[in-house]
Design a protein around this motif. Sequence first.
Motif: not given
Length: 420
Positions: A109-134
């Motif tokens: 929590s001491a690291l200001n990692m949220k902007p990067v983490l949110d972007a990475v999670v969004k990217l992973v979700n874009t790939i994995r949450s859509r069956g055809l794209t995945h």
Amino acid sequence: MDESTDINDTAQLVLFIRGVDENFEFTKELACMRSLKGTTKGCYIFREFQEGLLTLKVPVTNICNITTDGAPNMTGKKSGFLGLFNQNYPGNNAVFLHCVIHQDALCKSALNMKPVLDAVVKLVNTIRSRGLTHRQFRDFLQSVQSEYSDVLYYTKVRWLSAGCVFERVWQLKDDIVSFFHEKQCSAECEMLEDTEWLSDFAFFTDLLCHMNNLNVKMQGKNQFIDDIWAHLKAFKLKLNLFAGQLAKIDLSHFSRLNSIPSVNEEKLKNYEDGLKKLHFEFERRFQDFSAIQAELDIFTMPFYVTCEAVKSDLQLELIELQSNNHLKQSFLNIPKLEFYKSLSKVSFPNLISHAQKISAMFASSYICEQVFSTMNLRKNYFRSRLTDEHLASFLRISTSHFEPQYKELLKMKSQFHSSH
């Protein structure tokens, strides 16, 4: 000691004990599992703890340490378990510790990692949450003969998750860019082509890999508190080293960041400040371990502690020990527990007792987390009506190191069919 809810939302409190006898033989077993039907306030946890002790017939004076997950209902000094324990057992010598693995995870929590983490999670979700794209992405990785077959989901409750997700996306970043360009969806991965964002991503990936290495060292069976504390102290020194090297633009231990061309000095200064904040967080959160540093030193290096600085009941024995060159040579050549086992019970009773106390301590609630994983497998959607008594029996059998005496159990039966 830790608590978690099962599939029926019943809070299950598990207590593990590690006992050591005079011959340094260890017993580590699930002491009991208590079901909390109502709220999980400290008073209810303490009540179930007391009833568990009555069932085990374990005197409170034998308890040298209690390790919890650090939640307020456990560590509250007034109405939490810790406060109620001290009120009901004044003068006890139990050492209360907050699980090192939980604290290590909280230090992020001491690291200001949220902007990067949110972007990475969004990217992973874009790939994995859509069956055809995945499916298309996995086929693409196979076609380019990638070392990896997929990206990983991020799970907040798992200790190593963020580091593993970051590392996998870093390894696949070029393939991800190629895939989205081929699909003409370059906007989905535009941050992977932004040098400024990539440098932040590379720094956090490197740092999380270092933190994951520490986390893995603190997990596993038969971990003793002095070894875990040594890993923590080493990591704090590494953070100081990393900060000093970044100040000199030395990226020896940040290989991914080093691969980013021309990282500006302002960025490096921000990373240096982040490492210093992380070091401060480690110092702040692990004060309970720092408080018992002297006791750990007596166990870990008895020949190098100052006798005047230890408790009076150990001073004379330490002087005798440190003056004996034969024992000093023995300490260097055999494992610590074997050394203490070999000491004379007549000459060094207090030192042996101290060694038993330290070796019985839990540094983390890792073993409880393992039990909760087993609980989720045993009491699942299809077995949700499993009673608390049967669940406790399942968990005790699955975690026990004792071998059932089948022949003795069979003798207790009046009749049985040998053909079966």
